[in-house]
Design a protein around this motif. Structure first.
Motif, short mmCIF file in Angstrom:
data_model
loop_
_atom_site.label_atom_id
_atom_site.label_comp_id
_atom_site.label_asym_id
_atom_site.label_seq_id
_atom_site.Cartn_x
_atom_site.Cartn_y
_atom_site.Cartn_z
N LYS A 1 32.43 -37.00 57.66
CA LYS A 1 31.56 -36.02 58.31
C LYS A 1 30.96 -35.05 57.31
O LYS A 1 30.00 -34.34 57.63
N LEU A 2 31.50 -35.01 56.09
CA LEU A 2 31.03 -34.05 55.08
C LEU A 2 30.17 -34.69 54.00
O LEU A 2 29.74 -34.00 53.06
N VAL A 3 29.92 -35.99 54.10
CA VAL A 3 29.11 -36.66 53.08
C VAL A 3 27.72 -36.02 53.00
O VAL A 3 27.04 -35.85 54.02
N LYS A 4 27.30 -35.68 51.80
CA LYS A 4 25.97 -35.09 51.59
C LYS A 4 25.16 -36.05 50.72
O LYS A 4 25.33 -36.11 49.51
N SER A 5 24.29 -36.81 51.35
CA SER A 5 23.45 -37.74 50.60
C SER A 5 22.27 -36.99 50.00
O SER A 5 22.07 -35.81 50.24
N ASN A 6 21.47 -37.71 49.22
CA ASN A 6 20.27 -37.09 48.65
C ASN A 6 19.07 -37.28 49.57
O ASN A 6 17.95 -36.94 49.20
N ALA A 7 19.30 -37.82 50.78
CA ALA A 7 18.17 -38.18 51.66
C ALA A 7 18.21 -37.45 52.99
O ALA A 7 17.63 -37.93 53.97
N ALA A 8 18.89 -36.31 53.03
CA ALA A 8 19.04 -35.61 54.31
C ALA A 8 18.46 -34.21 54.30
O ALA A 8 18.80 -33.38 55.14
N ALA A 9 17.58 -33.92 53.32
CA ALA A 9 16.92 -32.61 53.29
C ALA A 9 16.01 -32.45 54.51
O ALA A 9 15.54 -33.44 55.08
N LYS A 10 15.78 -31.21 54.90
CA LYS A 10 14.96 -30.94 56.08
C LYS A 10 13.80 -30.02 55.73
O LYS A 10 13.86 -29.24 54.76
N ARG A 11 12.75 -30.11 56.51
CA ARG A 11 11.60 -29.23 56.34
C ARG A 11 12.05 -27.77 56.39
O ARG A 11 12.92 -27.40 57.20
N ASP A 12 11.52 -26.95 55.52
CA ASP A 12 11.82 -25.52 55.38
C ASP A 12 13.14 -25.26 54.65
O ASP A 12 13.52 -24.09 54.48
N ASP A 13 13.84 -26.31 54.22
CA ASP A 13 15.03 -26.10 53.39
C ASP A 13 14.64 -25.41 52.08
O ASP A 13 13.52 -25.58 51.57
N VAL A 14 15.60 -24.68 51.52
CA VAL A 14 15.45 -24.05 50.22
C VAL A 14 16.18 -24.90 49.19
O VAL A 14 17.26 -25.44 49.47
N LEU A 15 15.60 -25.05 48.00
CA LEU A 15 16.20 -25.83 46.92
C LEU A 15 16.86 -24.91 45.91
O LEU A 15 16.23 -23.97 45.41
N VAL A 16 18.13 -25.19 45.59
CA VAL A 16 18.89 -24.39 44.63
C VAL A 16 19.39 -25.33 43.52
O VAL A 16 19.95 -26.39 43.80
N LEU A 17 19.18 -24.94 42.26
CA LEU A 17 19.63 -25.72 41.11
C LEU A 17 20.78 -25.01 40.42
O LEU A 17 20.70 -23.83 40.12
N GLY A 18 21.86 -25.76 40.15
CA GLY A 18 23.09 -25.16 39.64
C GLY A 18 23.14 -24.91 38.15
O GLY A 18 23.85 -24.01 37.69
N LYS A 19 22.44 -25.71 37.34
CA LYS A 19 22.47 -25.57 35.88
C LYS A 19 21.04 -25.51 35.33
O LYS A 19 20.13 -26.11 35.91
N PRO A 20 20.85 -24.87 34.18
CA PRO A 20 19.54 -24.88 33.53
C PRO A 20 19.23 -26.27 32.96
O PRO A 20 20.15 -27.07 32.73
N ILE A 21 17.95 -26.55 32.72
CA ILE A 21 17.55 -27.85 32.18
C ILE A 21 17.13 -27.71 30.72
O ILE A 21 16.93 -26.61 30.22
N GLY A 22 17.00 -28.85 30.05
CA GLY A 22 16.58 -28.87 28.64
C GLY A 22 17.53 -29.60 27.73
O GLY A 22 17.34 -29.59 26.50
N VAL A 23 18.54 -30.29 28.28
CA VAL A 23 19.54 -30.97 27.46
C VAL A 23 18.90 -32.05 26.59
O VAL A 23 19.25 -32.21 25.41
N GLY A 24 17.95 -32.81 27.16
CA GLY A 24 17.32 -33.87 26.39
C GLY A 24 16.59 -33.33 25.16
O GLY A 24 16.64 -33.94 24.08
N ILE A 25 15.94 -32.21 25.33
CA ILE A 25 15.20 -31.61 24.21
C ILE A 25 16.18 -31.10 23.14
O ILE A 25 15.94 -31.27 21.94
N LEU A 26 17.28 -30.50 23.56
CA LEU A 26 18.29 -30.06 22.58
C LEU A 26 18.87 -31.26 21.83
O LEU A 26 19.11 -31.18 20.62
N SER A 27 19.10 -32.37 22.54
CA SER A 27 19.64 -33.55 21.87
C SER A 27 18.63 -34.13 20.88
O SER A 27 19.00 -34.63 19.81
N ALA A 28 17.33 -34.08 21.23
CA ALA A 28 16.29 -34.54 20.30
C ALA A 28 16.26 -33.67 19.06
O ALA A 28 16.10 -34.17 17.93
#
Length: 356
Positions: free
Chosen positions: A166-193
């Motif tokens: 009952k608690l499974v959260k897939s990547n395909a269940a977002a709803k209209r008017d949902d807010v998107l929250v990102l947990g970590k900053p991005i840029g790892v690929g550029i740092l590795s380059a």
């Protein structure tokens, strides 16, 4: 008598042995689709709650009314030269897929491919020690695995977890008017380059390691929030690619505010200097037609948007009333850079629009 092998030449840098590091090794989405299009679809049992249909983070198989198995695997070539750090990053990245489904990890199996005539026993052992350290932090054992002699160093895990269906959260269940929250900053690929070009500062390296070895342990607690509708983690297809997977699967259009995306320190300057990964361009070629970019969006910004993340952050789609609770859970688990980055809308001409 010692069993340590004596190598005829000094050991090379780990990153010099890999044609692409971390999740930047992933096959581009469009190429992967072409490869898989003629693979026959097997009958899907009713108990398989999540399979390959929406490119989700892990498979989920229900075993009874209150329990389902979460299973995933992830492995790649070195993203850093320190063997312990490489092993820890790879293991953290693999375990993240369990958390991204809202599950709790149970145990792991190690996947190890090493050029045994190039790397010493000590170096290979340190890679495995790093992986074991990540598993120890997650509270799980490495219960077995498989090893081969390979041309490039490869390390990762099969990770097995458990969740209430009952608690499974897939990547395909977002709803209209949902807010998107990102947990970590991005840029790892550029740092590795930058690291491969010897252009990454000591502080930049430490930030990269801290980011990529931080377990996404907020996942299960986020999954228990009724207002959280969809979860995924941001890895090799870049922020844009994983937002697109969520939008397509949910038949919505995601709108991302570029100014709100958290970035690792220094990555914008590096991108402006042209220090980017080949994977970011492959990502753009695969899905760029589905993105509506604003005018005067620079090549550096596009590279950041598509930058492959290794052990990246959780991406949450939740109702507006749950945003504060979602941020509180992230902050409770030391994700200090968690940010609201956008919103879901009814399906429009593009699956993803970027605003500045």
């Amino acid at each position: 008598m010692s069993s340590e092998r004596i190598l005829s030449n000094p050991e090379p840098r780990l990153t010099s042995l890999s044609h692409g590091g971390g999740c930047g090794c992933k096959i581009a989405p469009s190429v992967l689709s072409e490869i898989l299009k003629n693979v026959p679809n097997l009958p899907i049992p009713k108990a398989l709650l999540v399979g390959i249909e929406t490119s989700d983070d892990a498979a989920v198989y229900q075993i009874n009314e209150s329990q389902a198995i979460v299973a995933t695997t992830d492995f790649f070539m070195p993203i850093v030269d320190d063997p312990f750090d490489f092993g820890k990053i790879a293991a953290t990245n693999a375990i993240s897929d369990i958390y991204a489904m809202g599950g709790t990890p149970l145990f792991a199996l190690a996947l190890v491919g090493m050029p045994i005539n190039v790397l010493s026993n000590q170096t290979i052992s340190r890679i495995l020690e790093g992986g074991a350290d990540a598993c120890r932090s997650a509270g799980i054992p490495i219960a077995g695995g498989h090893t081969i002699d390979s041309v490039e160093p490869i390390y990762g895990l099969v990770a097995i977890g458990l969740i209430d269906p009952k608690l499974v959260k897939s990547n395909a269940a977002a709803k209209r008017d949902d807010v998107l929250v990102l947990g970590k900053p991005i840029g790892v690929g550029i740092l590795s380059a930058a690291l491969k070009k010897d252009l990454l500062s000591s502080s930049g390296y430490q930030e990269m390691i801290a980011n990529t070895t931080q377990l996404n342990i907020a996942g299960p607690e986020l999954a228990r929030l009724e207002g959280v509708h969809a979860l995924t983690d941001v890895t090799g297809f870049g922020l844009a690619g994983h937002v697109l997977e969520m939008a397509r699967g949910s038949q919505c259009t995601a709108q991302i505010d570029w100014q709100k995306i958290p970035l690792l320190a220094g990555v914008e300057d590096l991108a402006n200097q042209g220090i980017i990964t080949g994977a970011s361009e492959r990502n753009w070629q695969s899905y760029g037609n589905d993105i509506d970019l604003p005018e005067q969006f620079s090549n550096a910004q596009k590279a950041l948007l598509t930058d492959p993340q290794t052990s990246g952050g959780l991406l949450v789609s939740c109702d507006p009333q749950s945003v504060e609770a979602v941020l509180a859970i992230f902050h409770k688990h030391q994700f200090s850079n968690a940010k609201v980055i956008g919103k879901m809308h009814s399906k429009q001409d593009h699956y993803l629009t970027i605003s500045k």
